[in-house]
Structures are given as structure tokens and as C-alpha cells.
Enzyme design. Sequence first.
Site, PDB file in Angstrom:
ATOM      1  N   ASP A 180       0.783  -1.233   0.000  1.00  0.00           N
ATOM      2  CA  ASP A 180       0.000   0.000   0.000  1.00  0.00           C
ATOM      3  C   ASP A 180       0.812   1.279   0.000  1.00  0.00           C
ATOM      4  O   ASP A 180       0.373   2.288  -0.548  1.00  0.00           O
ATOM      5  CB  ASP A 180      -0.983   0.007   1.164  1.00  0.00           C
ATOM      6  CG  ASP A 180      -0.398  -0.500   2.465  1.00  0.00           C
ATOM      7  OD1 ASP A 180      -1.175  -0.745   3.393  1.00  0.00           O
ATOM      8  OD2 ASP A 180       0.833  -0.649   2.569  1.00  0.00           O
ATOM      9  N   TYR A 338       4.993   4.509   8.817  1.00  0.00           N
ATOM     10  CA  TYR A 338       3.650   4.857   9.294  1.00  0.00           C
ATOM     11  C   TYR A 338       3.699   6.097  10.183  1.00  0.00           C
ATOM     12  O   TYR A 338       2.848   6.986  10.086  1.00  0.00           O
ATOM     13  CB  TYR A 338       3.040   3.681  10.063  1.00  0.00           C
ATOM     14  CG  TYR A 338       2.563   2.575   9.169  1.00  0.00           C
ATOM     15  CD1 TYR A 338       1.223   2.478   8.814  1.00  0.00           C
ATOM     16  CD2 TYR A 338       3.449   1.629   8.663  1.00  0.00           C
ATOM     17  CE1 TYR A 338       0.774   1.459   7.981  1.00  0.00           C
ATOM     18  CE2 TYR A 338       3.018   0.613   7.828  1.00  0.00           C
ATOM     19  CZ  TYR A 338       1.681   0.537   7.491  1.00  0.00           C
ATOM     20  OH  TYR A 338       1.254  -0.460   6.649  1.00  0.00           O
ATOM     21  N   HIS A 393      -5.134  -7.849  -1.676  1.00  0.00           N
ATOM     22  CA  HIS A 393      -4.157  -6.797  -1.432  1.00  0.00           C
ATOM     23  C   HIS A 393      -2.781  -7.114  -2.002  1.00  0.00           C
ATOM     24  O   HIS A 393      -1.942  -6.226  -2.117  1.00  0.00           O
ATOM     25  CB  HIS A 393      -4.058  -6.597   0.085  1.00  0.00           C
ATOM     26  CG  HIS A 393      -3.402  -5.332   0.510  1.00  0.00           C
ATOM     27  ND1 HIS A 393      -3.868  -4.092   0.180  1.00  0.00           N
ATOM     28  CD2 HIS A 393      -2.303  -5.117   1.264  1.00  0.00           C
ATOM     29  CE1 HIS A 393      -3.100  -3.160   0.716  1.00  0.00           C
ATOM     30  NE2 HIS A 393      -2.144  -3.767   1.381  1.00  0.00           N
TER      31      HIS A 393
END
Length: 421
Positions: A180, A338, A393
Amino acid sequence: MTIGPFKIPSIPPRQLELLKEKLNNVEYPNELEKNSTVGWKYGAPRWAVEPLVQSWLHDYDWEKARVKMNEWNHYHAMIHGLHVHFIHEPSDKPDAIPLLLMNGWPSNFYEFYKVIKPLRDGDNGNQSFHVVIPSLPGYGFSEAPKSPGYGIAKYGTMMNELMITLGYNTYYTYLLAGSDWGSNIGNWMARNCSEQCKGFHSVMPLCLPPSPTTRPSLLWSHPKAVVKYLISRLLGTEAVYGSGIEAEELAFADLAADPEAGYRAIQGTRPYTLAFGLTDSPVGLLAWMLEKYHNWSYHPSGKQDMEALPDTISTDDFLTLVTIYWMTGSMSSSTRLYYEAFHEDQSMSTCMGRVEIPTAIIQFPAELAKFPRDWVETNVNLQQYSEPEMGGHFPALETSEILVNDIQRFGKLLKTKKWIQ
């Protein structure tokens, strides 16, 4: 920028000995009594983790995987003071398009091994590509950032510099949503590096809803999308768009809005503390990754609660991905992305601003975040759109032929319309 050859190494003997020792002496955590109604609700269960631990200990062969990986051309480049690993497989076809494939978390470059050859060679007479697959800084064999600030914009700048240095001043960018961060970074590049990047292919478009409050211009550019969205606010998202789509922008760390956001909340706020367990314990690392590969993959058997991985992801492939994290100690540095993204200036957000270059979107049924097509059209210059019946995914592992065909089709469209020379 200096570029030199690189080979995937063997696991150092002492590190391999330590790995075997830890796998041989596992302290499994306390769990609820076996109950078929629990499934994966509490996370990765022992019955799914333990067989993979035993396979890693007794059956898995890193040397076999290493030999296979070293059939590709690997390099290290010094970019912004960091050694960045990448695969570069140029095509011998005269009409090949440069292609950048970027991974995300909890993945690495190995995720793409099934698609390298067919994309490079233009299998079945289709579009061919000069394939470039980097390991993002802090992932796998790329050096980890040593200072704060390495977020989406910084990574995008580095990847753009890599492509320019390789001579691809005008290139086609593919970004894997299964990885992602590749999609996030690619979205930023598509908006900020459009002099070089002439096409954007994504499997996970992160979209803002067509709200006239936040984007008044949509009232005249996409009036139908705005009306439909406003009706959904009254009747409910599912009543208007159907099930399986996001009601708002993907909740980064909001557990009430998104039960899958727990890992993002931890990694986006306190990645250091989590990293002690994931770095010291190979079983903890395996379980943390397994939960994502289980939850985010498409299970064609329909027995998701009763299997660790779908048949489309082999035990050896999963253990290779895990072993790369373990031997390089990169789980800690990979999760820091992140934190950087969560604390980055919101002007850097991948949802801020429309992608104007030609864009292809393919949304797989088991993807983390799915958005209505009219939402997508308000966020990107949509030229190709598809919704396969299977896949999740990690499509490069799960449904590689579908993904390759979609990329080739978009590449041909770029050539036909002369959006890329």
C-alpha cells in the site's frame, strides 16, 4: 548517484543458528479455549502460526530462494545518502516502456517475482516493460533512514531520482496497493513528478468523497457524483453504493471506523515499542505478518476462517517474505514509515489534489479499501478501470496473470494515444 551490482546474500551462520534456536524454543501465548466462533477475530491463532513455524524450522530453504532471486539483476544505488537496493530488468523489445513497481508493508520486492518476466518480455505478444523494482528505504536490503522526515514526499523524491539516473526521464509508474505505501508514494509522484511520470496504475486508489463542502468545484465538474454522495449521506452508503466500499477517506488510526486500523494506530504512533518484539522474536514477526496476509488476501475456497493462507500464496513464498525481514532486521525501520506519514504535513497527503496524468485503476474484491467508481473519477484522470472477480491486497502473488494483463493493457493504451513515447 553511484550504482553498483548487488547479490542477495546467504544468511550469516550465527544468525541462522540463532533463528533455528528461537524457532526450536517457542513460548506460545495464552489463548481462549478452542472455539470455532472465534476464528481470527482476536488476531493470528496458534493453529495457523505453529505449522508455519515448523515449516520455517524444518522445511524452508533460504538458499533455494536466494538462487532464484539472484537470477535477476540486482543493484545498490546511493540516493540521498542511503544505499537503496533495486532490481533492474531491461526488456530487449524496442517499444518497451520503463516501469516502476513499488512495494509497501508488510511486503518487499520479492512480492513481484511472478510478474517480472512476463512484463519484461511482453508475454503473449503484449506490451513489454523495462522493469525496475526498488526496495523502499528501510525495507529489505535498502538502508534504513537515520533521521526523521522520511515520509511519502521524501520517498517519492528518491524514487523519481532513481528513475532519472537510470535514464528514464519519461517513465510509466505502476504502484501496487497490496504494497500500500507503493500506491501512496506513487500517487504523490503522479501529482508532483509529472514531467517524468506519464502514467499511473494503481490497485488501491485512496479517494476523497465527492463532497461539495470540501471541493465546491465538483458541483459543476462532477454534479452527478456529488448528488449521489449527498443522497448516500441521507440513506446510507450501502443503500446507494452497495456493500464493500469505504464511507469516507480510509481511517488511518480510527478503530471505531475501521477494525483493521489497530496496526496503523500502533505503527503510526509508537513504532519503537512494538519493534522490540518483532525484531527479537521471529515467531512474533511471522505472526504479525501472517495476520495481514491472511486478512487482506482473497480466499477462493470460501474457508477463510479455517486456513492460514489461501492456495494462491504458497508457504515458501510467505516464508521468503518473512525471512527477508528477519535477516535484514528491517521490520522496525519499515514500520517507521507509518509514523512519518501520520505526522507528515497534510499538504503531502495522497488525497490532497487530483492526479491529472492518465490513470488506470483495478480494484480487487478483497482489497483493504474499495471506493465507488465515481469517487475515483473525481480524484484521478481515469482512462482504464476494472474490477476482477478474484484477488486481494497482494495481486502480484495472488492473481499475477490478471495484474500483468491489466498493466500490459494500460501500457498499450499509453502507446496508442501517444501519452508516452
